[in-house]
Design a protein around this motif. Structure first.
Motif, PDB file in Angstrom:
ATOM      1  N   ASP A 289      20.464  39.582 108.213  1.00  0.00           N
ATOM      2  CA  ASP A 289      21.063  38.292 108.867  1.00  0.00           C
ATOM      3  C   ASP A 289      20.286  36.903 108.628  1.00  0.00           C
ATOM      4  OD1 ASP A 289      22.800  36.928 110.868  1.00  0.00           O
ATOM      5  OD2 ASP A 289      22.363  38.601 112.528  1.00  0.00           O
ATOM      6  N   SER A 290      21.016  35.807 109.090  1.00  0.00           N
ATOM      7  CA  SER A 290      20.330  34.555 108.806  1.00  0.00           C
ATOM      8  C   SER A 290      19.031  34.567 109.513  1.00  0.00           C
ATOM      9  CB  SER A 290      20.971  33.278 109.147  1.00  0.00           C
ATOM     10  OG  SER A 290      22.038  33.776 109.999  1.00  0.00           O
ATOM     11  N   GLY A 291      18.098  33.461 109.226  1.00  0.00           N
ATOM     12  CA  GLY A 291      16.858  33.387 109.772  1.00  0.00           C
ATOM     13  C   GLY A 291      15.895  33.920 108.792  1.00  0.00           C
ATOM     14  N   HIS A 292      15.976  34.339 107.967  1.00  0.00           N
ATOM     15  CA  HIS A 292      14.917  34.880 106.853  1.00  0.00           C
ATOM     16  C   HIS A 292      14.425  33.607 106.056  1.00  0.00           C
ATOM     17  CE1 HIS A 292      17.784  34.211 103.401  1.00  0.00           C
ATOM     18  NE2 HIS A 292      18.765  34.795 104.141  1.00  0.00           N
ATOM     19  N   ARG A 293      13.521  33.710 105.424  1.00  0.00           N
ATOM     20  CA  ARG A 293      12.446  32.573 104.895  1.00  0.00           C
ATOM     21  C   ARG A 293      12.647  32.431 103.402  1.00  0.00           C
ATOM     22  NH1 ARG A 293       7.790  31.651 109.030  1.00  0.00           N
ATOM     23  NH2 ARG A 293       8.724  32.811 110.865  1.00  0.00           N
ATOM     24  N   ALA A 294      13.753  32.722 103.004  1.00  0.00           N
ATOM     25  CA  ALA A 294      13.986  32.524 101.361  1.00  0.00           C
ATOM     26  C   ALA A 294      14.415  31.180 101.321  1.00  0.00           C
ATOM     27  CB  ALA A 294      15.239  33.439 101.054  1.00  0.00           C
ATOM     28  N   CYS A 295      14.014  30.805  99.965  1.00  0.00           N
ATOM     29  CA  CYS A 295      14.139  29.256  99.503  1.00  0.00           C
ATOM     30  C   CYS A 295      15.691  28.945  99.656  1.00  0.00           C
ATOM     31  CB  CYS A 295      13.916  29.228  98.028  1.00  0.00           C
ATOM     32  SG  CYS A 295      12.146  29.748  97.555  1.00  0.00           S
ATOM     33  N   GLY A 296      16.077  27.925  99.859  1.00  0.00           N
ATOM     34  CA  GLY A 296      17.644  27.566  99.887  1.00  0.00           C
ATOM     35  C   GLY A 296      18.092  27.873  98.603  1.00  0.00           C
TER      36      GLY A 296
ATOM     37  N   ALA B 156      18.336  36.653  98.067  1.00  0.00           N
ATOM     38  CA  ALA B 156      18.698  36.691  99.479  1.00  0.00           C
ATOM     39  C   ALA B 156      20.068  37.309  99.285  1.00  0.00           C
ATOM     40  CB  ALA B 156      18.547  35.564 100.451  1.00  0.00           C
TER      41      ALA B 156
ATOM     42  N   SER C 172      11.969  38.418 104.290  1.00  0.00           N
ATOM     43  CA  SER C 172      12.868  39.035 105.050  1.00  0.00           C
ATOM     44  C   SER C 172      12.379  39.538 106.251  1.00  0.00           C
ATOM     45  CB  SER C 172      13.559  40.109 104.322  1.00  0.00           C
ATOM     46  OG  SER C 172      12.840  41.300 104.013  1.00  0.00           O
ATOM     47  N   THR C 173      10.923  39.967 105.919  1.00  0.00           N
ATOM     48  CA  THR C 173      10.239  40.462 107.047  1.00  0.00           C
ATOM     49  C   THR C 173       8.651  40.006 107.247  1.00  0.00           C
ATOM     50  OG1 THR C 173      11.570  42.401 106.741  1.00  0.00           O
ATOM     51  CG2 THR C 173       9.757  42.679 108.218  1.00  0.00           C
TER      52      THR C 173
ATOM     53  N   GLU D  80       9.275  39.313 112.843  1.00  0.00           N
ATOM     54  CA  GLU D  80      10.573  38.839 112.391  1.00  0.00           C
ATOM     55  C   GLU D  80      10.980  39.922 111.327  1.00  0.00           C
ATOM     56  OE1 GLU D  80      10.551  34.815 111.287  1.00  0.00           O
ATOM     57  OE2 GLU D  80      10.128  34.133 113.253  1.00  0.00           O
ATOM     58  N   THR D  81      12.360  40.219 111.341  1.00  0.00           N
ATOM     59  CA  THR D  81      13.112  40.749 110.262  1.00  0.00           C
ATOM     60  C   THR D  81      14.444  40.501 110.320  1.00  0.00           C
ATOM     61  OG1 THR D  81      13.464  42.861 109.115  1.00  0.00           O
ATOM     62  CG2 THR D  81      13.379  43.082 111.499  1.00  0.00           C
ATOM     63  N   ALA D  82      14.994  40.073 108.977  1.00  0.00           N
ATOM     64  CA  ALA D  82      16.446  39.953 108.655  1.00  0.00           C
ATOM     65  C   ALA D  82      17.240  41.289 108.665  1.00  0.00           C
ATOM     66  CB  ALA D  82      16.473  38.945 107.507  1.00  0.00           C
ATOM     67  N   TRP D  83      16.600  42.331 108.533  1.00  0.00           N
ATOM     68  CA  TRP D  83      17.261  43.645 108.524  1.00  0.00           C
ATOM     69  C   TRP D  83      17.796  44.266 109.666  1.00  0.00           C
ATOM     70  CZ3 TRP D  83      18.081  45.112 103.262  1.00  0.00           C
ATOM     71  CH2 TRP D  83      17.251  44.489 102.385  1.00  0.00           C
TER      72      TRP D  83
ATOM     73  N   ARG E 151      15.490  40.255 114.185  1.00  0.00           N
ATOM     74  CA  ARG E 151      14.596  39.483 114.901  1.00  0.00           C
ATOM     75  C   ARG E 151      14.295  38.060 114.195  1.00  0.00           C
ATOM     76  NH1 ARG E 151       9.403  39.933 118.140  1.00  0.00           N
ATOM     77  NH2 ARG E 151       8.859  37.645 118.537  1.00  0.00           N
ATOM     78  N   ALA E 152      14.775  37.881 112.878  1.00  0.00           N
ATOM     79  CA  ALA E 152      14.621  36.723 112.048  1.00  0.00           C
ATOM     80  C   ALA E 152      15.322  35.776 112.701  1.00  0.00           C
ATOM     81  CB  ALA E 152      14.981  37.052 110.591  1.00  0.00           C
TER      82      ALA E 152
ATOM     83  N   ASN F 214      13.922  32.478 113.950  1.00  0.00           N
ATOM     84  CA  ASN F 214      13.339  31.702 112.901  1.00  0.00           C
ATOM     85  C   ASN F 214      14.664  30.536 112.583  1.00  0.00           C
ATOM     86  OD1 ASN F 214      11.534  30.407 111.081  1.00  0.00           O
ATOM     87  ND2 ASN F 214      12.263  31.919 109.541  1.00  0.00           N
TER      88      ASN F 214
ATOM     89  N   TRP G 143      15.005  23.092 107.887  1.00  0.00           N
ATOM     90  CA  TRP G 143      14.672  22.879 106.546  1.00  0.00           C
ATOM     91  C   TRP G 143      15.447  21.929 105.927  1.00  0.00           C
ATOM     92  CZ3 TRP G 143      13.491  28.145 103.825  1.00  0.00           C
ATOM     93  CH2 TRP G 143      12.785  29.067 104.734  1.00  0.00           C
TER      94      TRP G 143
ATOM     95  N   GLU H 185      22.548  32.823 103.197  1.00  0.00           N
ATOM     96  CA  GLU H 185      21.882  32.892 104.466  1.00  0.00           C
ATOM     97  C   GLU H 185      23.042  33.658 105.554  1.00  0.00           C
ATOM     98  OE1 GLU H 185      18.936  31.529 104.860  1.00  0.00           O
ATOM     99  OE2 GLU H 185      19.485  30.957 102.969  1.00  0.00           O
TER     100      GLU H 185
ATOM    101  N   TYR I  49      21.129  27.782 111.271  1.00  0.00           N
ATOM    102  CA  TYR I  49      20.334  28.585 110.239  1.00  0.00           C
ATOM    103  C   TYR I  49      20.895  27.969 108.730  1.00  0.00           C
ATOM    104  CZ  TYR I  49      19.798  31.628 114.050  1.00  0.00           C
ATOM    105  OH  TYR I  49      19.263  32.085 115.171  1.00  0.00           O
TER     106      TYR I  49
ATOM    107  N   LYS J 183      20.404  26.184 105.459  1.00  0.00           N
ATOM    108  CA  LYS J 183      19.302  25.367 104.923  1.00  0.00           C
ATOM    109  C   LYS J 183      19.738  24.486 103.953  1.00  0.00           C
ATOM    110  CE  LYS J 183      16.502  29.788 104.732  1.00  0.00           C
ATOM    111  NZ  LYS J 183      16.072  30.983 103.872  1.00  0.00           N
TER     112      LYS J 183
ATOM    113  N   CYS K 206      21.557  24.610 101.032  1.00  0.00           N
ATOM    114  CA  CYS K 206      21.488  24.921  99.763  1.00  0.00           C
ATOM    115  C   CYS K 206      22.596  24.161  98.733  1.00  0.00           C
ATOM    116  CB  CYS K 206      21.015  26.339  99.341  1.00  0.00           C
ATOM    117  SG  CYS K 206      22.676  27.279  99.517  1.00  0.00           S
TER     118      CYS K 206
END
Lengths: 301, 86
Positions: free
Chosen positions: A10-17, A22, A49-50, A54-57, B13-14, B17, B22, B46, B63, B65, B67
């Motif tokens: 799911d969205s909200g993970h912290r990968a670069c744009g 991802a 992702s985690t 938090e986790t995107a999985w 839970r992500a 965030n 960004w 995303e 959400y 970003k 890109c």
């Protein structure tokens, strides 16, 4: 299979744009559905992702170390088998975890014949720790451990042929694919999961930060890698290549000139000798796999 | 025997965030040019582009970003990246 519209990564993970890995993870879960257990090696994917808590999985997910990814997956698979459960096991690792650090456990798991799928998202260096070269880094790419400069043209070694190494273990199904062709990728991951025994899928996933290009070009550059013949998309069943994606091949400059890691080949002046060596790698790939589309009539230009 | 090691996170839970902050550019969707191929949704790293059931695609700007892969890959040129005004 599951409804592919449902987002299990799911969205909200912290990968670069514009992150290729991802996108690869999303597509992997679209192919796998929700009855899977994912084991993920240390690397960019695990970190973005985690970040706890938090986790995107949205599927059961286990973080292992760099080196024991396949061993953890083997244990889960053995346990599921003992309990008579039907979930599938997927191990995901970056190219560093797959080609270099985790190859011992990967080799062991393939040799023991566990029924699991190993997926490598190949972004051609250790991106999470700051772009160090790995066994998957292509010839002449500048990384922080193989910097291009007055005495160096970047990475002096060619990319390791990981699919061939795993084919030599007697794997029933091995495939390479790219995020630029999502339909192809989903089909290959599905087939790998459905095949009994240890299977391997290598996904070419460009990294905008490490390779040096704007995030929106991720898919376009992945496509160019295939179109120039520097990455070949194919399927191997029981050790022999059965299907190859054919292309109308472009010169390698079109791919190289889009990325900062190959900038030294064009600036301050064009290095024809090194570009010719990379073209030779593409030509060898084309010959080995027969990727060239043979036109009946010569092209119009 | 309970395992004393390890820790776990709630699935998905992500979502806490909100990565939309960004963004520098945001994707403007022109639905009159959309051919409903769904490429933007498939290629979004995303997974934040959704379809309303009638083939209309819309990004979730909480959400996104920014890109720009959707705008770059849209075959009909129906998505334009515009500077975010904050």
């Amino acid at each position: 299979m599951e409804n592919e519209a449902c987002e299990l990564f799911d969205s909200g993970h912290r990968a670069c744009g514009g992150c290729g890995a991802a996108l690869a993870s999303r597509l992997i879960l679209k192919a796998a559905g929700k009855d899977v257990i994912v084991v993920s090696a240390t690397g960019c994917l695990e970190v973005f992702s985690t970040p706890y808590p938090e986790t995107a999985w949205k599927v059961p997910w286990v973080h292992s170390l760099f080196e024991n990814n396949s061993a953890v997956a083997s244990g889960i698979e053995a346990s599921l088998k003992r309990q008579g459960r039907k979930e599938k096991v997927i191990a995901i690792g970056g190219d560093g975890a797959t080609f270099d650090i985790g190859i011992l456990c990967l080799s062991g798991a393939f040799e023991r014949g566990h029924d699991f799928t190993y997926i490598c998202y190949d972004n051609e260096a250790y991106m999470n720790t700051g772009i160090q070269r790995s066994g998957a880094t292509p010839y002449d790419a500048s990384t922080t451990t193989t910097p291009a400069g007055r005495c160096s043209y970047g990475n002096p070694r060619p990319k390791k042929d990981m699919p061939a190494i795993l084919a030599a273990h007697g794997s029933p199904y091995i495939a390479t694919t790219s995020i630029a062709y999502p339909r192809d990728m989903i089909e290959k991951v599905k087939r790998a999961i459905e095949t009994q025994g240890p299977t391997y899928v290598q996904v070419h996933a460009p990294c905008c930060t490490g390779w040096g290009f704007e995030g929106e070009k991720t898919v376009a550059i992945a496509k160019l890698a295939l179109e120039t013949g520097l990455f070949v998309s194919y399927e191997m069943v029981d050790g022999s290549v059965v299907k190859v994606k054919k292309v109308l091949r472009k010169p390698v400059e079109e791919y190289l000139s889009t990325q900062r890691r190959f900038r030294h080949l064009f600036k301050p002046k064009r290095n024809d000798a090194e570009i010719a060596k990379i073209q030779a790698i593409a030509d060898r790939n084309a010959e080995k796999f027969g990727i060239d589309i043979k036109l009946k009539k010569p092209a119009a230009e | 025997m309970p395992l004393g090691l390890g820790c776990s996170a709630r699935p998905g839970r992500a979502k806490d965030n909100r990565t939309g902050s960004w963004r520098v550019f945001w994707p403007r969707f022109d639905h009159s040019k959309c051919s409903k191929c769904g490429m933007c949704q498939t290629l979004c790293p995303e997974g934040c582009i959704s379809e309303d059931g009638e083939g209309t695609f819309q990004p979730d700007l909480t959400y996104c970003k920014g890109c720009g892969i959707c705008a770059e890959e849209c075959p009909g040129g129906a998505i334009q990246m515009e500077k975010e005004e904050k």
